[in-house]
Write an enzyme that holds these catalytic residues in place. Sequence first.
Site, PDB file in Angstrom:
ATOM      1  N   ASP A  10      29.326  40.018  36.551  1.00 25.99           N
ATOM      2  CA  ASP A  10      30.008  38.911  37.210  1.00 25.99           C
ATOM      3  C   ASP A  10      30.424  37.809  36.249  1.00 25.99           C
ATOM      4  O   ASP A  10      31.260  36.977  36.586  1.00 25.99           O
ATOM      5  CB  ASP A  10      29.099  38.294  38.276  1.00 25.99           C
ATOM      6  CG  ASP A  10      28.961  39.187  39.494  1.00 25.99           C
ATOM      7  OD1 ASP A  10      29.970  39.775  39.912  1.00 25.99           O
ATOM      8  OD2 ASP A  10      27.844  39.304  40.021  1.00 25.99           O
TER       9      ASP A  10
ATOM     10  N   ASP B  24      41.414  32.813  40.597  1.00 27.97           N
ATOM     11  CA  ASP B  24      40.043  32.304  40.490  1.00 27.97           C
ATOM     12  C   ASP B  24      39.995  30.808  40.201  1.00 27.97           C
ATOM     13  O   ASP B  24      38.972  30.291  39.751  1.00 27.97           O
ATOM     14  CB  ASP B  24      39.264  33.080  39.419  1.00 27.97           C
ATOM     15  CG  ASP B  24      37.759  32.871  39.530  1.00 27.97           C
ATOM     16  OD1 ASP B  24      37.270  32.743  40.667  1.00 27.97           O
ATOM     17  OD2 ASP B  24      37.078  32.820  38.494  1.00 27.97           O
TER      18      ASP B  24
ATOM     19  N   ASP C 234      40.343  36.827  46.162  1.00 25.89           N
ATOM     20  CA  ASP C 234      40.196  35.367  45.995  1.00 25.89           C
ATOM     21  C   ASP C 234      41.456  34.570  46.336  1.00 25.89           C
ATOM     22  O   ASP C 234      41.406  33.347  46.391  1.00 25.89           O
ATOM     23  CB  ASP C 234      39.798  34.971  44.562  1.00 25.89           C
ATOM     24  CG  ASP C 234      38.357  35.293  44.234  1.00 25.89           C
ATOM     25  OD1 ASP C 234      37.565  35.435  45.172  1.00 25.89           O
ATOM     26  OD2 ASP C 234      38.036  35.401  43.051  1.00 25.89           O
TER      27      ASP C 234
END
Length: 465
Positions: A306, A118, A156
């Site tokens: 989230d 991330d 990701d």
Amino acid sequence: MAILSPLRRRRSAALGMAAVAGATAAAIGLTVGGASAGTLSGSLYRDPTSAVVRWSAANSGDWRAAVIRDKIASQPQARWFANFNPSTIQSEVSGFIGAANAAQQIPVLSVYEITNRDCGGASAGGAPDLNQYQTWVSNFARGLGNQTAIIILETDSLALLTCLSSAELNARNQAISTATRTIKAGNPNAKVYLDGGHSTWNSANETANRLRNAGVQYADGFFTNVSNFNPTSSEANFGRGVISALNGMGISGKRQVIDTSRNGGASGDWCADDNTDRRIGQYPTVNTGDGNIDAYLWVKPPGEADGCRYTAGSFQPDLAYSLANGAPNPPTTAPPTTAPPTTAPPTTAPPTTAPPTTAPPTTTPPPTGNGCSASFSVNQWPGGFTASVNVTAGSADINGWTVTITLPSGAAITGVWSAQASGTTGTVKFTNVGYNGHIGAGQSTNFGFQGTGSGPGGTASCTAS
């Protein structure tokens, strides 16, 4: 374990409500057709220990509970492996795989452990370095068994590269390629999918190029739309473009899986924590009716945050209710809302001349005071067994338990779920895990294990703590 929430949604483009409305029916409709058109067949595994299942069991009187239970907790969702725990990851994977295999269903495992994941955002973390990452992956692969399992490898990791230097990018590509081959070597029946971003992020050609650099030729394909809201039809079109580009590079036979966990409503602002217009999408299935798509999956568990308004990965019932309220009911072929029968057939087919037999439960009288009792049943086939154990509290609540079972000579445990085992042979003590230690007076919980050789006989003893 908290399931972290990848932040790839930041790059999602806003879509008009009219466009979304046109795609909503396809996004949340029931399974198209009756036949699987991809490379997978069978039913997906519903984890009876997931956060939403535990919340539903503990909050049956909540006004949101019925909707959450019927439309989310009833469905198979991915188990995320996101903690750097090289010493325990094999046993964690083995327990999860064992439970799915005992139910003869396909588990979905999301691996989220790459170094610098991330790019240091809300879901930062992962292995300290890529050498330790490979150690973790090797241990992960050792727990996968030999039955079909779906591996979502590193959300990701390929779509979000803005924080990596050229050298770091090359090292990541090599790490993902090696991880893919390690998992395949550990379980040749594992289906491994790499990060394909989503339809409003990188182009299909750029995505295909990144997949090639990361070794998609060794994988089964790619996944898209994890934690995102793009309509299934848009993702399918994008996937066809990626497959076409890969074919042009000489890489053929790759297929797509799509995360449909919350793409049945409006798009726009990426963070579901602050958006009440989202809805769950297509219910999870491998019967896609599309030869390019192996499965529609709920990779991001609906109701898990989230990281905008709530802690990333935490289960929030208001988010779950918002996603489920107004969505269609699941198809009648959805997995049951209770744990799969403990007398399910073995994970590898036994010889037809010796069908499995189910031993009658062995019981001990329920305690009348502050204690617990345990009973178990065994499903035996030539060379192996599964056992299901019920733990019952006496006339008072208990806050922890230990069950002792003696295995016959030559028997060995190969997997445990919903408990921790002190060993694999002889007399084994099973202790509760965090979520099932508390049992109300007269109530029960369940755990199980599988192994080789003959299953246990006799009785089980239980000690409350």
